[in-house]
Design a protein around this motif. Structure first.
Motif, PDB file in Angstrom:
ATOM      1  N   VAL A  94     -12.063 -16.351 -15.711  1.00  0.00           N
ATOM      2  CA  VAL A  94     -12.230 -15.558 -14.488  1.00  0.00           C
ATOM      3  C   VAL A  94     -11.358 -16.180 -13.405  1.00  0.00           C
ATOM      4  N   ASP A  95     -10.684 -15.318 -12.638  1.00  0.00           N
ATOM      5  CA  ASP A  95      -9.776 -15.820 -11.601  1.00  0.00           C
ATOM      6  C   ASP A  95     -10.038 -15.080 -10.295  1.00  0.00           C
ATOM      7  N   LEU A  96      -9.925 -15.800  -9.197  1.00  0.00           N
ATOM      8  CA  LEU A  96     -10.022 -15.180  -7.878  1.00  0.00           C
ATOM      9  C   LEU A  96      -8.628 -14.717  -7.485  1.00  0.00           C
ATOM     10  N   GLY A  97      -8.436 -13.419  -7.434  1.00  0.00           N
ATOM     11  CA  GLY A  97      -7.137 -12.863  -7.087  1.00  0.00           C
ATOM     12  C   GLY A  97      -7.209 -12.004  -5.844  1.00  0.00           C
ATOM     13  N   SER A  98      -6.294 -11.087  -5.727  1.00  0.00           N
ATOM     14  CA  SER A  98      -6.283 -10.192  -4.565  1.00  0.00           C
ATOM     15  C   SER A  98      -5.766  -8.823  -4.983  1.00  0.00           C
ATOM     16  N   LYS A  99      -6.095  -7.826  -4.201  1.00  0.00           N
ATOM     17  CA  LYS A  99      -5.553  -6.485  -4.419  1.00  0.00           C
ATOM     18  C   LYS A  99      -5.248  -5.869  -3.057  1.00  0.00           C
ATOM     19  N   ARG A 100      -4.373  -4.886  -3.091  1.00  0.00           N
ATOM     20  CA  ARG A 100      -3.985  -4.207  -1.854  1.00  0.00           C
ATOM     21  C   ARG A 100      -5.100  -3.276  -1.418  1.00  0.00           C
ATOM     22  N   TYR A 101      -5.326  -3.233  -0.116  1.00  0.00           N
ATOM     23  CA  TYR A 101      -6.378  -2.368   0.416  1.00  0.00           C
ATOM     24  C   TYR A 101      -5.845  -1.627   1.634  1.00  0.00           C
ATOM     25  N   TYR A 102      -6.149  -0.337   1.678  1.00  0.00           N
ATOM     26  CA  TYR A 102      -5.727   0.524   2.772  1.00  0.00           C
ATOM     27  C   TYR A 102      -6.980   1.061   3.459  1.00  0.00           C
ATOM     28  N   PRO A 103      -7.389   0.438   4.565  1.00  0.00           N
ATOM     29  CA  PRO A 103      -8.689   0.766   5.176  1.00  0.00           C
ATOM     30  C   PRO A 103      -8.787   2.192   5.700  1.00  0.00           C
ATOM     31  N   TYR A 104      -7.652   2.851   5.948  1.00  0.00           N
ATOM     32  CA  TYR A 104      -7.718   4.199   6.514  1.00  0.00           C
ATOM     33  C   TYR A 104      -7.348   5.265   5.478  1.00  0.00           C
ATOM     34  N   SER A 105      -7.367   4.881   4.202  1.00  0.00           N
ATOM     35  CA  SER A 105      -7.247   5.815   3.071  1.00  0.00           C
ATOM     36  C   SER A 105      -6.031   6.733   3.183  1.00  0.00           C
ATOM     37  N   GLU A 106      -6.255   7.961   3.661  1.00  0.00           N
ATOM     38  CA  GLU A 106      -5.202   8.966   3.697  1.00  0.00           C
ATOM     39  C   GLU A 106      -4.340   8.890   4.951  1.00  0.00           C
ATOM     40  N   LEU A 107      -4.795   8.211   5.975  1.00  0.00           N
ATOM     41  CA  LEU A 107      -4.052   8.160   7.227  1.00  0.00           C
ATOM     42  C   LEU A 107      -2.807   7.295   7.061  1.00  0.00           C
ATOM     43  N   ALA A 108      -1.666   7.849   7.422  1.00  0.00           N
ATOM     44  CA  ALA A 108      -0.373   7.155   7.338  1.00  0.00           C
ATOM     45  C   ALA A 108       0.013   6.811   5.900  1.00  0.00           C
ATOM     46  N   ALA A 109      -0.481   7.586   4.938  1.00  0.00           N
ATOM     47  CA  ALA A 109      -0.226   7.270   3.526  1.00  0.00           C
ATOM     48  C   ALA A 109       1.252   7.327   3.176  1.00  0.00           C
ATOM     49  N   HIS A 110       1.951   8.381   3.591  1.00  0.00           N
ATOM     50  CA  HIS A 110       3.367   8.506   3.252  1.00  0.00           C
ATOM     51  C   HIS A 110       4.191   7.434   3.945  1.00  0.00           C
ATOM     52  N   LEU A 111       3.763   7.056   5.120  1.00  0.00           N
ATOM     53  CA  LEU A 111       4.448   6.008   5.875  1.00  0.00           C
ATOM     54  C   LEU A 111       4.296   4.651   5.196  1.00  0.00           C
ATOM     55  N   LEU A 112       3.076   4.301   4.833  1.00  0.00           N
ATOM     56  CA  LEU A 112       2.794   2.979   4.273  1.00  0.00           C
ATOM     57  C   LEU A 112       3.271   2.857   2.834  1.00  0.00           C
ATOM     58  N   GLY A 113       2.992   3.859   2.005  1.00  0.00           N
ATOM     59  CA  GLY A 113       3.318   3.769   0.593  1.00  0.00           C
ATOM     60  C   GLY A 113       2.315   2.917  -0.156  1.00  0.00           C
ATOM     61  N   TYR A 114       2.618   2.610  -1.413  1.00  0.00           N
ATOM     62  CA  TYR A 114       1.703   1.820  -2.241  1.00  0.00           C
ATOM     63  C   TYR A 114       2.509   0.953  -3.200  1.00  0.00           C
ATOM     64  N   THR A 115       1.815   0.062  -3.899  1.00  0.00           N
ATOM     65  CA  THR A 115       2.468  -0.847  -4.845  1.00  0.00           C
ATOM     66  C   THR A 115       2.115  -0.470  -6.279  1.00  0.00           C
ATOM     67  N   GLY A 116       2.895  -0.977  -7.204  1.00  0.00           N
ATOM     68  CA  GLY A 116       2.633  -0.732  -8.617  1.00  0.00           C
ATOM     69  C   GLY A 116       3.402  -1.733  -9.463  1.00  0.00           C
ATOM     70  N   ARG A 117       3.153  -1.707 -10.752  1.00  0.00           N
ATOM     71  CA  ARG A 117       3.821  -2.634 -11.657  1.00  0.00           C
ATOM     72  C   ARG A 117       5.291  -2.260 -11.849  1.00  0.00           C
TER      73      ARG A 117
END
Length: 823
Positions: free
Chosen positions: A224-247
């Motif tokens: 088991v490892d303590l890691g991190s993940k990306r979080y967008y607190p405002y969900s759909e707001l500014a989605a196209h502006l912010l974008g997202y990450t992937g492999r």
């Protein structure tokens, strides 16, 4: 984007990195292959690394829009010294137990195995939607990396070979075996990082962690490892502006990024700012990774840890976006789209109920359903700096759905949605602008001395100057031309008088119209810090048809449409002569005939007849007697620019196509006196230790030095558009009871997209406050029916803007310029 780099910070960072690397290399060479004389063992030094957290993205007031949160991950690491069949069987049993616990508690394991079992009962390789040649290369590389015997390539054989190698129970079906093989595949493919575990499940529940911790002694290789993940607190707001990450899905890209420190498990930005600012946000690069150095013996067993450093987080990106304003703009846009669609459906049903209107409407639509408004774009910028304060594309999507990867079924739902929520309309959509383009014609006419502020022009109905064949001439939108008598530039903008701008455009000619379109930034990408921006274009001969380019390389679809029409007629000519031409001959003849449109002549009959004779063996006299040369000549006229094309371009119709981001820059450029600038989303970038890495400066490309009296005339005309006095402007109905009348200006634009008026695209541009403009606004509604329909969102945005000014004045303290759209 031009940054002001802090050289001292960069130099110090580089020195530290070089020093650290020197220490590590020195340690490596001192310890590698050192022999313990008493035991005869050889010790080797190895190193593992751990990425730092991805840097956060903040709005101008410091509100976090995207950041990493702590999560628990389940990992698998195979001991390199345990590699016989019984060891693999033991590891497989551990993996099966771990997968069972993970799934029981509602989480999922990785699903990356590159052999799929189809519904037709056959096995095949799956490397995504790529060319056959590239797929073959990836299959070859994959087989090599998986250590599959050289003579084995059949996917079914390989599948069973791997099942046997990893001792997967025979009774286990494909779906469950696939989960196990995905984990083994990732472990095998990361063999060069033999001491770095593979993450098999991310963000698992506390229940999962508790169960695994209890059973760790029964699950060899699981941790088991303590890691991190990306979080967008405002969900759909500014989605196209912010974008997202992937492999990293492209092996070639992985190969390049691995040189910088990225691994197979690294996440990178895919769209939006996450993509364009990857080098700043990422904690995956070598200089930000944490390293653990340890000593192993000849069997691969770890003896002791001899060095460790903590990872560093990526940089913090501070935007010019004001989150409160962004929320207001998004809500205003959504409400506007909902309202317009409801009105369209009501009007549509009303026409269906009327026999005459229904017949006319169904004739316009044919056998298809109408396209009503279901999307839109809105942008607010600072006029003096072109800092972007809000930028919204509707509909949006929840960024958190893409964290850790999105299922194929869910992605298909997004891509098949007719409203295309993943499409960023602010920078990628293009549309005919309609009357918002008239500001360009006005400014160009004034600056080029083709019209004066005091000159008036009467609306004389259809503009017939270039009409010679009896076809319909362009005319003004009003049925009562006398309503548009004595139009000066202010009245022409207020009334959106087509005839006035026909005259001015005709005086300018298309070359100068196109020149001013370039000056005002309408025909190039703006340079905003977002990927995949589309450039607009303004009509002229090369835009309509460029004879130096292949049919498939043309800017618009018109040459292809004409080519198809010509080819169809040529085939019909052959049928009439009882001749069937080969596809190659038809294509050759059609290409040569279309190319004649590049000669500049409107009379091409003799050249057309020669092509017909030379390629299709149709005698010139025969084609002339049949009138085929004239028929084809008429088709080619669609590709020859004429005066009517020029005057219609002057009112924003014809083939011109613009993007919302270019339009809002164009408006700001006129209002700030002609300073064409690059719009910027990024305010500054700050390192994890608080040092400013870069600051975005105001970026002026050039200054047109538009005279102030011309700007004042444009402003006055735009203010009149929104007022109800003197007959009212074209958007007066939207602002009739608005309490901030006369404190702003606006202009509507309606762009036909079909014969059915309810499908027209709608634009509205605005500025505020009137006396000293500070913000420019654009709202674009595809299929919004009219430009004034797009003004409802602008009204809501302006109300928020002026309310904040009043609140500031009432509280006796100014709102700071930075961090707000208000001075």
């Amino acid at each position: 984007m031009r940054y002001k780099y802090r050289n001292r910070y960069i130099i110090v960072t580089a020195l530290i990195a070089v020093t650290f690397l020197g220490l590590i290399l020195g340690l490596y060479f001192r310890t590698t292959a050192s022999a313990d004389s008493s035991r005869g063992d050889t010790n080797f030094v190895r190193m593992t690394s751990k990425a730092g957290r991805r840097g956060p993205i903040l709005d101008i007031n410091g509100t976090q829009l995207a950041y990493d949160v702590s999560v628990y991950n389940v990992q698998f690491l195979k001991d390199v010294s345990k590699n016989n069949s019984s060891d693999r069987a033991n590891y497989t049993q551990s993996i099966i137990k771990a997968v069972g616990i993970i799934e029981k508690n509602g989480s999922k394991t990785i699903d990356t195995f590159n052999i799929v079992f189809g519904q037709n009962g056959t096995f095949s390789y799956d490397f995504g939607d790529i060319s056959v040649q590239l797929e073959q290369q990836r299959i070859k590389n994959w087989l090599s990396n998986m250590a599959v015997p050289e003579n084995m390539t059949d996917p079914e054989e390989v599948y069973y070979e791997l099942r046997n190698r990893y001792r997967i129970p025979e009774e286990m079906g494909y779906d469950d075996a696939r989960k196990i093989l995905s984990i083994w595949q990732e472990s095998q493919l990361t063999g060069m990082y033999a001491y770095e575990p593979v993450t098999i499940a991310t963000d698992v529940s506390y229940e999962t962690i508790a169960e695994i911790e209890v059973m760790l002694d029964q699950m060899d290789g699981i941790s088991v490892d303590l890691g991190s993940k990306r979080y967008y607190p405002y969900s759909e707001l500014a989605a196209h502006l912010l974008g997202y990450t992937g492999r990293i899905s492209d092996p070639d890209q992985l190969e390049e990024l691995s040189k910088k420190g990225y691994t197979e498990s690294s996440l990178i930005g895919k769209i939006g700012l996450e993509y364009s600012l990857e080098e700043h946000l990422s904690g995956e690069v070598s200089e930000k990774r944490g390293y653990t150095t340890f000593r192993i013996d000849s069997t691969g067993s770890v003896k002791d840890i001899i060095g460790k450093s903590d990872p560093k987080s990526g940089d913090t990106v501070v935007l010019n976006i004001d989150l409160d304003l962004e929320r207001v703009v998004m809500e205003a846009l959504e409400n506007n789209v909902t309202r317009v669609r409801a009105e369209q459906e009501e009007e549509y049903n009303k026409r269906l109920a009327d026999d005459k209107l229904r017949e006319e409407m169904l004739e316009e639509l044919g056998d298809r359903e109408p396209d009503f408004c279901n999307s839109g774009a809105a942008i607010v910028v600072d006029i003096d700096t072109l800092d972007v304060r809000a930028i919204c594309s509707y509909p949006s999507f929840d960024l958190n759905e893409f964290v850790g990867g999105i299922s194929a079924d869910r992605l298909r739902e997004f891509t098949e949605d007719e409203a295309t929520p993943l499409f960023d309309r602010t920078i990628q959509s293009r549309s005919t602008p309609g009357s918002i383009f008239k500001l360009l014609t006005a400014v160009a006419g004034l600056m080029e001395n083709e019209v004066t502020l005091g000159e008036t022009i009467d609306d004389r109905g259809p503009f017939t100057k270039y009409i010679t064949d009896g076809s319909d001439a362009p005319k003004c939108w009003t049925k009562y031309y006398s309503n548009h008598k004595a139009q000066n530039v202010v009245k022409a903008i207020k009334n959106s008088c087509n005839y006035y701008f026909f005259v001015v455009a005709d005086r300018l000619k298309i070359d100068r119209i196109h020149k001013w379109a370039e000056y005002l930034g309408l025909t190039s990408k703006t340079g905003i810090e977002l990927p995949y921006e589309t450039a607009g274009f303004v009509g002229d001969q090369k835009t309509l048809y460029d004879s130096s380019k292949d049919i498939n390389e043309q800017i618009t679809s018109m040459p292809r449409l004409v080519y198809n029409a010509v080819r169809k007629r040529l085939k019909a000519f052959g049928a009439e002569r009882n001749m069937e031409y080969s596809s190659d001959k038809l294509s050759d003849a059609a290409e040569k005939i279309v190319a004649l449109a590049g000669t500049g002549s409107s009379k091409m009959g003799d050249k057309i007849r020669k092509v017909l004779q030379n390629i299709l063996d149709i005698p010139e006299a025969y084609s002339s007697n049949k009138g085929w040369d004239n028929e084809l000549n008429a088709l080619l006229l669609e590709l020859i620019w004429d005066g009517t094309d020029t005057v219609t371009t002057g009112i924003g119709t014809n083939i011109t196509q613009l993007t919302p981001i270019a339009v809002v820059r164009y408006l700001a450029t006129i209002l700030n006196g002609g300073k064409l600038m690059v719009p910027h989303l990024v305010n500054r970038i700050v390192s994890a230790d608080g040092k400013v890495v870069s600051e975005t400066e105001k970026e002026v490309l050039y200054d047109l030095e538009i005279r102030q009296e011309f700007i004042d005339a444009v402003k006055e005309g735009m203010k009149e558009v929104t007022l109800t006095t003197d007959g009212g402007g074209t958007a007066a109905k939207v602002f009739r009871d608005f309490r901030y009348l006369e404190q702003f200006g606006g202009k509507s634009g309606t762009a036909p997209v079909s014969n059915f008026d309810l499908e027209d695209n709608g634009w509205f541009i605005s500025f505020a406050p009137y006396d000293e403009p500070e913000i420019a606004i654009v709202v674009f509604l595809p299929h919004g029916a009219s430009g004034s329909n797009a003004a409802y969102a602008v009204r809501d945005i302006l109300e928020y803007y002026f309310d904040r000014i009043e609140d500031s004045d009432r509280n006796g303290r100014p709102v700071e310029k930075e961090g707000s759209m208000i001075p």
